[in-house]
Enzyme design. Structure first.
Site, PDB file in Angstrom:
ATOM      1  N   HIS A  82       9.228 -12.233   8.075  1.00  0.00           N
ATOM      2  CA  HIS A  82       9.019 -10.994   7.334  1.00  0.00           C
ATOM      3  C   HIS A  82       9.669  -9.848   8.086  1.00  0.00           C
ATOM      4  O   HIS A  82       9.520  -9.724   9.296  1.00  0.00           O
ATOM      5  CB  HIS A  82       7.531 -10.699   7.167  1.00  0.00           C
ATOM      6  CG  HIS A  82       7.287  -9.395   6.462  1.00  0.00           C
ATOM      7  ND1 HIS A  82       7.388  -9.263   5.101  1.00  0.00           N
ATOM      8  CD2 HIS A  82       7.010  -8.158   6.937  1.00  0.00           C
ATOM      9  CE1 HIS A  82       7.158  -8.009   4.758  1.00  0.00           C
ATOM     10  NE2 HIS A  82       6.928  -7.319   5.848  1.00  0.00           N
ATOM     11  N   ASP A 161      -4.782  -5.624  -2.007  1.00  0.00           N
ATOM     12  CA  ASP A 161      -3.699  -4.888  -1.346  1.00  0.00           C
ATOM     13  C   ASP A 161      -2.945  -4.026  -2.351  1.00  0.00           C
ATOM     14  O   ASP A 161      -2.588  -2.886  -2.056  1.00  0.00           O
ATOM     15  CB  ASP A 161      -2.738  -5.843  -0.636  1.00  0.00           C
ATOM     16  CG  ASP A 161      -1.567  -5.083  -0.028  1.00  0.00           C
ATOM     17  OD1 ASP A 161      -1.806  -4.250   0.861  1.00  0.00           O
ATOM     18  OD2 ASP A 161      -0.422  -5.286  -0.480  1.00  0.00           O
ATOM     19  N   ARG A 168      -3.437   4.401  -1.030  1.00  0.00           N
ATOM     20  CA  ARG A 168      -2.994   4.994   0.238  1.00  0.00           C
ATOM     21  C   ARG A 168      -1.774   5.866   0.026  1.00  0.00           C
ATOM     22  O   ARG A 168      -1.612   6.911   0.659  1.00  0.00           O
ATOM     23  CB  ARG A 168      -2.673   3.880   1.241  1.00  0.00           C
ATOM     24  CG  ARG A 168      -3.929   3.213   1.807  1.00  0.00           C
ATOM     25  CD  ARG A 168      -3.592   1.891   2.459  1.00  0.00           C
ATOM     26  NE  ARG A 168      -2.595   2.027   3.516  1.00  0.00           N
ATOM     27  CZ  ARG A 168      -1.684   1.105   3.835  1.00  0.00           C
ATOM     28  NH1 ARG A 168      -1.658  -0.060   3.182  1.00  0.00           N
ATOM     29  NH2 ARG A 168      -0.809   1.316   4.781  1.00  0.00           N
ATOM     30  N   SER A 183      -2.140  -5.142   5.489  1.00  0.00           N
ATOM     31  CA  SER A 183      -1.441  -5.214   4.209  1.00  0.00           C
ATOM     32  C   SER A 183      -0.304  -6.242   4.283  1.00  0.00           C
ATOM     33  O   SER A 183      -0.183  -7.145   3.438  1.00  0.00           O
ATOM     34  CB  SER A 183      -0.903  -3.816   3.865  1.00  0.00           C
ATOM     35  OG  SER A 183       0.014  -3.861   2.809  1.00  0.00           O
ATOM     36  N   LYS A 187      -0.356 -10.586   2.797  1.00  0.00           N
ATOM     37  CA  LYS A 187       0.604 -11.158   1.849  1.00  0.00           C
ATOM     38  C   LYS A 187       1.258 -12.419   2.415  1.00  0.00           C
ATOM     39  O   LYS A 187       1.470 -13.401   1.708  1.00  0.00           O
ATOM     40  CB  LYS A 187       1.656 -10.112   1.480  1.00  0.00           C
ATOM     41  CG  LYS A 187       1.077  -9.067   0.520  1.00  0.00           C
ATOM     42  CD  LYS A 187       2.026  -7.915   0.232  1.00  0.00           C
ATOM     43  CE  LYS A 187       1.912  -6.849   1.272  1.00  0.00           C
ATOM     44  NZ  LYS A 187       2.245  -5.487   0.867  1.00  0.00           N
TER      45      LYS A 187
HETATM   46  N1  URA Z   1       4.467  -2.525   3.679  1.00  0.00           N
HETATM   47  C1  URA Z   1       3.356  -3.105   3.182  1.00  0.00           C
HETATM   48  O1  URA Z   1       3.438  -4.161   2.572  1.00  0.00           O
HETATM   49  N2  URA Z   1       2.181  -2.504   3.374  1.00  0.00           N
HETATM   50  C2  URA Z   1       2.037  -1.348   4.041  1.00  0.00           C
HETATM   51  O2  URA Z   1       0.944  -0.866   4.184  1.00  0.00           O
HETATM   52  C3  URA Z   1       3.206  -0.749   4.550  1.00  0.00           C
HETATM   53  C4  URA Z   1       4.407  -1.365   4.348  1.00  0.00           C
END
Ligand code: URA
Ligand code: CA
Length: 434
Positions: A82, A161, A168, A183, A187
């Protein structure tokens, strides 16, 4: 339990229990907890932070707010990579066939997303016919056979999320390390990876502009992953300027092909070897990083990485002849040379600003509805540390419009040319492993 008490507890700097964190995430996902309370809680976390135990509990609660993917039918250790984002980051396109040809199973689930350029799927779709609309069974069969496949996201992963990230976004609470780390990691964990290699970017084009913040984010994510039972490591890499030369979907596809041919930009090649070696090691296909790196260098040299890309493309209905003839990729109607107005050395290329120069050409999506133009984008001719003469080309613009004034202004704004030479920034600052 009452949400108001948990907001108060975090506001006053106390540590929440796993039960309390589960209650918050479950309640928010089910709409039992309203946005205004969740906003207040996110702001309390923003100021008070979280312990590593709280961050892991939060990640786990988010993972279990929706579907999780089971990749156990795929043989071997599934390693996911990632990147925390950047401009012209072509690494995924190179890494997938590269590590697959070293025997690492790459089961990639991807979305389209917003940004300066499209996501990995858009870039792959610049190959005529290429499709990610395959069934789950076919996906698993392809990964077992070819070691690599890409499927579009269909499952409802991490709904908590999605909700929390949008909240947010409008409550000035994005920039909190425990919230970002949970977050991102939720994923990755929900999509079934056994091991994770993170590429955490730092510099002007990154989320984390300061190295210290990038280190703290990387450390937090590595701790979360390992606490939740997946071997996770992080490479902190430079994003003070774009990686490689190409920014744009088909242009990056071509750059990835060049890199798999052993003729790619030095920085992109080096970062792919660095991240790729960790993937090979964590997949237990090599006993040391040196051995892993040698395996990757070999599959580039003997052509098997490129062969793997052809099989991968062909298996997903793509025209594999494009790989030997990249001129068959979508091409823009016009090219323009943006020339230096003065002589000197390139001392800065603000990556996020040059990213928007590609976006105004149509290379990326401003909203989820925007149509993307796969052919357009930029190719950088000068990078930090290079000498430039007045009138020499800085950037080649590939455009389907004739009026590119907005794009050109953004290019000039992003380049700094000075009389004194600066060294190119380091590519990798630090590696964090458990
Ligand atoms: N990328 C994400 O997936 N989540 C965040 O909170 C910030 C960047
Ligand atoms: Ca690039």
């Amino acid at each position: 339990m009452r949400m108001v008490d948990l907001i108060e507890k975090k506001r006053d700097g106390a540590v929440l229990t796993e039960e309390e964190i589960k209650f918050i995430i479950r309640g928010y996902t089910n709409d039992d907890i309203p946005d205004y309370q969740m906003s207040a809680w996110a702001m309390a976390v923003f100021f008070r932070g979280m312990t590593d135990e709280e961050s892991a509990a939060l990640t786990d609660a988010i993972v279990h707010s929706g579907d999780t993917i089971d990749l156990s039918a795929i043989e071997g250790v599934k390693v996911d990579k990632h990147s925390t984002g950047g401009v012209g980051d072509t690494t995924t396109l190179v890494l997938a066939p590269l590590v697959a040809s070293a025997g690492v199973p790459v089961a990639k689930m991807s979305g389209r997303g917003l940004g300066h350029t499209g996501g990995t799927i858009d870039k792959l779709e610049s190959i005529p016919g290429f499709s990610v609309e395959i069934t789950n069974d076919r996906f698993i069969e392809l990964v077992n056979r070819n070691k690599v496949a890409v499927i579009g996201q269909t499952a409802d992963l991490t709904p908590a999320d999605k909700k929390l990230y949008s909240l947010r976004d409008v409550t000035a609470t994005v920039n909190s390390i425990p919230l970002i780390a949970s977050s991102i990691m939720s994923k990755k964990l929900a999509s079934g990876a056994d091991a994770i290699v993170l590429d955490v970017k730092t510099g002007s084009g990154a989320f984390m502009k300061e190295l210290e913040d990038a280190k703290e984010l990387a450390r937090t994510m590595v701790k979360i992953g390992n606490d939740l039972g997946r071997h996770t490591s992080a490479v902190i890499s430079d994003m003070t300027q774009p990686l490689g030369f190409a920014i744009g979907n088909a242009l990056e596809m071509k750059e990835a092909i060049d890199t798999l041919n052993g003729r790619g930009p030095k920085d992109l090649t080096e970062l792919c070897l660095t991240l790729g070696s960790r993937m090979v090691l964590q997949a237990k296909k090599a006993d040391s990083l040196e051995e892993a790196r040698a395996m990757l260098e070999k599959v580039i040299e003997d052509g098997s990485a490129l062969e793997n890309l052809k099989t991968f493309v062909e298996s997903q209905n793509g025209d594999k002849s494009v790989i030997d003839h990249p001129d068959r990729l979508p091409a823009a109607r016009h090219t323009f040379e943006v020339k230096a107005k003065e002589s000197g050395y390139v001392t800065g290329i603000t990556a996020d600003r040059i990213g928007t120069a590609a976006m105004v050409l149509g290379a990326g999506r401003a909203t989820k509805q925007s149509e993307i133009d796969l052919a357009v984008g930029l190719v950088l001719r000068k990078k930090i540390g290079e000498k430039v003469e007045e009138g020499e080309t800085l950037v080649t613009v590939h455009s389907n419009q004739e009026n590119i004034e907005d794009c050109v202004n953004r290019i000039y704004e992003s380049y700094t040319i000075s009389a004194e030479k600066t060294e190119a920034p380091p590519l990798v600052y630090e590696v964090i492993d458990k």
